[in-house]
Design a protein around this motif. Sequence first.
Motif, PDB file in Angstrom:
ATOM      1  N   VAL A 256       0.858  -1.180   0.000  1.00  0.00           N
ATOM      2  CA  VAL A 256       0.000   0.000   0.000  1.00  0.00           C
ATOM      3  C   VAL A 256       0.902   1.241   0.000  1.00  0.00           C
ATOM      4  O   VAL A 256       1.919   1.250   0.684  1.00  0.00           O
ATOM      5  CB  VAL A 256      -0.955  -0.046   1.222  1.00  0.00           C
ATOM      6  N   THR A 257       0.544   2.237  -0.819  1.00  0.00           N
ATOM      7  CA  THR A 257       1.369   3.455  -0.868  1.00  0.00           C
ATOM      8  C   THR A 257       0.666   4.569  -0.117  1.00  0.00           C
ATOM      9  O   THR A 257      -0.479   4.910  -0.416  1.00  0.00           O
ATOM     10  CB  THR A 257       1.646   3.866  -2.327  1.00  0.00           C
ATOM     11  N   ILE A 258       1.363   5.109   0.886  1.00  0.00           N
ATOM     12  CA  ILE A 258       0.788   6.153   1.736  1.00  0.00           C
ATOM     13  C   ILE A 258       1.772   7.313   1.855  1.00  0.00           C
ATOM     14  O   ILE A 258       2.930   7.123   2.243  1.00  0.00           O
ATOM     15  CB  ILE A 258       0.425   5.583   3.123  1.00  0.00           C
ATOM     16  N   GLY A 259       1.329   8.498   1.496  1.00  0.00           N
ATOM     17  CA  GLY A 259       2.200   9.672   1.584  1.00  0.00           C
ATOM     18  C   GLY A 259       3.503   9.464   0.850  1.00  0.00           C
ATOM     19  O   GLY A 259       4.564   9.841   1.340  1.00  0.00           O
ATOM     20  N   GLY A 260       3.444   8.834  -0.327  1.00  0.00           N
ATOM     21  CA  GLY A 260       4.644   8.673  -1.159  1.00  0.00           C
ATOM     22  C   GLY A 260       5.536   7.504  -0.784  1.00  0.00           C
ATOM     23  O   GLY A 260       6.568   7.287  -1.414  1.00  0.00           O
ATOM     24  N   VAL A 261       5.164   6.732   0.240  1.00  0.00           N
ATOM     25  CA  VAL A 261       5.987   5.599   0.672  1.00  0.00           C
ATOM     26  C   VAL A 261       5.213   4.298   0.470  1.00  0.00           C
ATOM     27  O   VAL A 261       4.061   4.194   0.891  1.00  0.00           O
ATOM     28  CB  VAL A 261       6.377   5.729   2.167  1.00  0.00           C
ATOM     29  N   THR A 262       5.842   3.320  -0.197  1.00  0.00           N
ATOM     30  CA  THR A 262       5.180   2.029  -0.389  1.00  0.00           C
ATOM     31  C   THR A 262       5.522   1.095   0.771  1.00  0.00           C
ATOM     32  O   THR A 262       6.687   0.812   1.043  1.00  0.00           O
ATOM     33  CB  THR A 262       5.572   1.421  -1.742  1.00  0.00           C
ATOM     34  N   LEU A 263       4.457   0.653   1.459  1.00  0.00           N
ATOM     35  CA  LEU A 263       4.589  -0.183   2.660  1.00  0.00           C
ATOM     36  C   LEU A 263       4.117  -1.595   2.340  1.00  0.00           C
ATOM     37  O   LEU A 263       3.287  -1.790   1.455  1.00  0.00           O
ATOM     38  CB  LEU A 263       3.719   0.387   3.777  1.00  0.00           C
ATOM     39  N   ASN A 264       4.617  -2.573   3.108  1.00  0.00           N
ATOM     40  CA  ASN A 264       4.193  -3.966   2.895  1.00  0.00           C
ATOM     41  C   ASN A 264       2.797  -4.239   3.440  1.00  0.00           C
ATOM     42  O   ASN A 264       2.130  -5.178   3.025  1.00  0.00           O
ATOM     43  CB  ASN A 264       5.187  -4.925   3.551  1.00  0.00           C
TER      44      ASN A 264
ATOM     45  N   GLY B 271       7.113  -8.755  10.321  1.00  0.00           N
ATOM     46  CA  GLY B 271       5.773  -8.452   9.825  1.00  0.00           C
ATOM     47  C   GLY B 271       5.369  -7.001   9.762  1.00  0.00           C
ATOM     48  O   GLY B 271       4.267  -6.692   9.305  1.00  0.00           O
ATOM     49  N   ALA B 272       6.235  -6.086  10.207  1.00  0.00           N
ATOM     50  CA  ALA B 272       5.858  -4.664  10.085  1.00  0.00           C
ATOM     51  C   ALA B 272       5.834  -4.283   8.612  1.00  0.00           C
ATOM     52  O   ALA B 272       6.669  -4.727   7.826  1.00  0.00           O
ATOM     53  CB  ALA B 272       6.847  -3.787  10.848  1.00  0.00           C
ATOM     54  N   GLY B 273       4.881  -3.431   8.242  1.00  0.00           N
ATOM     55  CA  GLY B 273       4.782  -2.983   6.855  1.00  0.00           C
ATOM     56  C   GLY B 273       5.781  -1.902   6.518  1.00  0.00           C
ATOM     57  O   GLY B 273       6.034  -1.605   5.348  1.00  0.00           O
ATOM     58  N   GLY B 274       6.345  -1.277   7.541  1.00  0.00           N
ATOM     59  CA  GLY B 274       7.342  -0.228   7.396  1.00  0.00           C
ATOM     60  C   GLY B 274       7.880   0.082   8.780  1.00  0.00           C
ATOM     61  O   GLY B 274       7.272  -0.310   9.785  1.00  0.00           O
ATOM     62  N   VAL B 275       9.014   0.772   8.841  1.00  0.00           N
ATOM     63  CA  VAL B 275       9.606   1.095  10.147  1.00  0.00           C
ATOM     64  C   VAL B 275      10.061   2.550  10.168  1.00  0.00           C
ATOM     65  O   VAL B 275      10.524   3.082   9.162  1.00  0.00           O
ATOM     66  CB  VAL B 275      10.803   0.174  10.495  1.00  0.00           C
ATOM     67  N   VAL B 276       9.914   3.181  11.333  1.00  0.00           N
ATOM     68  CA  VAL B 276      10.388   4.551  11.529  1.00  0.00           C
ATOM     69  C   VAL B 276      11.534   4.497  12.538  1.00  0.00           C
ATOM     70  O   VAL B 276      11.434   3.809  13.562  1.00  0.00           O
ATOM     71  CB  VAL B 276       9.267   5.471  12.046  1.00  0.00           C
ATOM     72  N   THR B 277      12.610   5.218  12.257  1.00  0.00           N
ATOM     73  CA  THR B 277      13.790   5.177  13.122  1.00  0.00           C
ATOM     74  C   THR B 277      13.598   6.051  14.362  1.00  0.00           C
ATOM     75  O   THR B 277      12.679   6.867  14.424  1.00  0.00           O
ATOM     76  CB  THR B 277      15.030   5.713  12.383  1.00  0.00           C
ATOM     77  N   LYS B 278      14.496   5.883  15.333  1.00  0.00           N
ATOM     78  CA  LYS B 278      14.609   6.850  16.433  1.00  0.00           C
ATOM     79  C   LYS B 278      14.987   8.199  15.808  1.00  0.00           C
ATOM     80  O   LYS B 278      15.700   8.244  14.802  1.00  0.00           O
ATOM     81  CB  LYS B 278      15.697   6.366  17.406  1.00  0.00           C
ATOM     82  N   SER B 279      14.514   9.299  16.381  1.00  0.00           N
ATOM     83  CA  SER B 279      14.755  10.617  15.784  1.00  0.00           C
ATOM     84  C   SER B 279      16.237  10.979  15.750  1.00  0.00           C
ATOM     85  O   SER B 279      16.960  10.807  16.733  1.00  0.00           O
ATOM     86  CB  SER B 279      14.002  11.696  16.560  1.00  0.00           C
ATOM     87  N   ILE B 280      16.647  11.505  14.592  1.00  0.00           N
ATOM     88  CA  ILE B 280      18.035  11.913  14.366  1.00  0.00           C
ATOM     89  C   ILE B 280      18.094  13.440  14.254  1.00  0.00           C
ATOM     90  O   ILE B 280      17.284  14.045  13.545  1.00  0.00           O
ATOM     91  CB  ILE B 280      18.564  11.279  13.059  1.00  0.00           C
ATOM     92  N   GLY B 281      19.051  14.041  14.944  1.00  0.00           N
ATOM     93  CA  GLY B 281      19.165  15.498  14.948  1.00  0.00           C
ATOM     94  C   GLY B 281      20.501  16.003  14.447  1.00  0.00           C
ATOM     95  O   GLY B 281      21.366  15.212  14.055  1.00  0.00           O
ATOM     96  N   PRO B 282      20.671  17.321  14.469  1.00  0.00           N
ATOM     97  CA  PRO B 282      21.864  17.938  13.859  1.00  0.00           C
ATOM     98  C   PRO B 282      23.171  17.671  14.600  1.00  0.00           C
ATOM     99  O   PRO B 282      24.240  17.766  13.999  1.00  0.00           O
ATOM    100  CB  PRO B 282      21.532  19.434  13.862  1.00  0.00           C
ATOM    101  N   GLN B 283      23.112  17.394  15.918  1.00  0.00           N
ATOM    102  CA  GLN B 283      24.325  17.055  16.675  1.00  0.00           C
ATOM    103  C   GLN B 283      24.088  15.770  17.464  1.00  0.00           C
ATOM    104  O   GLN B 283      22.959  15.493  17.864  1.00  0.00           O
ATOM    105  CB  GLN B 283      24.684  18.157  17.688  1.00  0.00           C
ATOM    106  N   PRO B 284      25.174  14.989  17.718  1.00  0.00           N
ATOM    107  CA  PRO B 284      25.005  13.802  18.563  1.00  0.00           C
ATOM    108  C   PRO B 284      24.545  14.237  19.958  1.00  0.00           C
ATOM    109  O   PRO B 284      24.940  15.298  20.433  1.00  0.00           O
ATOM    110  CB  PRO B 284      26.426  13.202  18.636  1.00  0.00           C
TER     111      PRO B 284
END
Length: 292
Positions: free
Chosen positions: A5-13, A37-50
């Motif tokens: 399924v494609t949602i907001g420009g991203v194709t998910l399983n 079994g996840a259809g897609g994954v979102v990472t932990k938030s990444i920012g400009p500095q460690p």
Amino acid sequence: RTEPVTIGGVTLNNHLLLAAGVLGTTGASLSRVLACGAGGVVTKSIGPQPKDGHAGPCIALLDDGILNAMGLPNPSREFTGELSGLGSKPVIVSIFGGDPEEFAEVAGWFKGMAAGLELNLSCPHAEGYGASIGVNPDLVEKCTRAVSTLGMPTWVKLTPNVTDITAIGKAAERGGASAIVAVNTVKAMRISTALRRPVLGNRYGGLSGEAIFPVAVRCVYELYEACSLPIIGCGGISSADNVIEMMMAGACAVEIGSAVQKHDITVFETIKNDLYAKKGIDPAEIIGCAHG
Ligand code: RRO
């Protein structure tokens, strides 16, 4: 098996994604969640500095939810190394910054490395980051535009800690967002009666899990009436019935976080089987059906 399924420009399983912040810090854990079994994954938030994150305790498991103040711990640009083995998998990178320029800088690192980006404008206890941006329609619009113009699918994750979430959703829409994710955690705290002090080192944190499900349903329902973007529901989903309710409110996909943290990654297979096989739900037929 289910159709992509494609949602907001991203194709998910399938319609079930891993929410940001849980099991999202390494390429290996993201791959494992997809394999489970996840259809897609979102990472932990990444920012400009460690960032190391807040001093502990950072997390408290409650009966009906999780209270956290992790403090945006992340390796910043080094995280690109975790994505190199993931190829064209449905991985969405969550990013944050202090202003539109920082959002654009971090977004640019992931061009060609991710299926899409999720702008975290909504951490409830992030001084100078999400907490102040996500409540301000003008800043939401500018940060969204700074990223959407780079050409990657741009999802925007909203905070429930506002009086009118529709004003924020409309600002993201004006900024060129491709989807709205609703919602991040609810600002909250607990106090240890034994210690006579707040449970979290940061005192305040964000509440997730079953306790906030009705808040998330209300936010999705309001956004569906006010905006024309696809909405991804997030907040306390732990069963197929919860997914169906979110879809009836207007979500075309959902993210699951606390249920994965509290139980384990088998929740994706369990909910998927209940949703598609046992209940025989056709999401296209129920999305938004609660609106008169
Ligand atoms: O890292 C965190 O403390 C955190 C983030 Br970035 C967020 O978006 N939401 C949350 O509850 N915690």
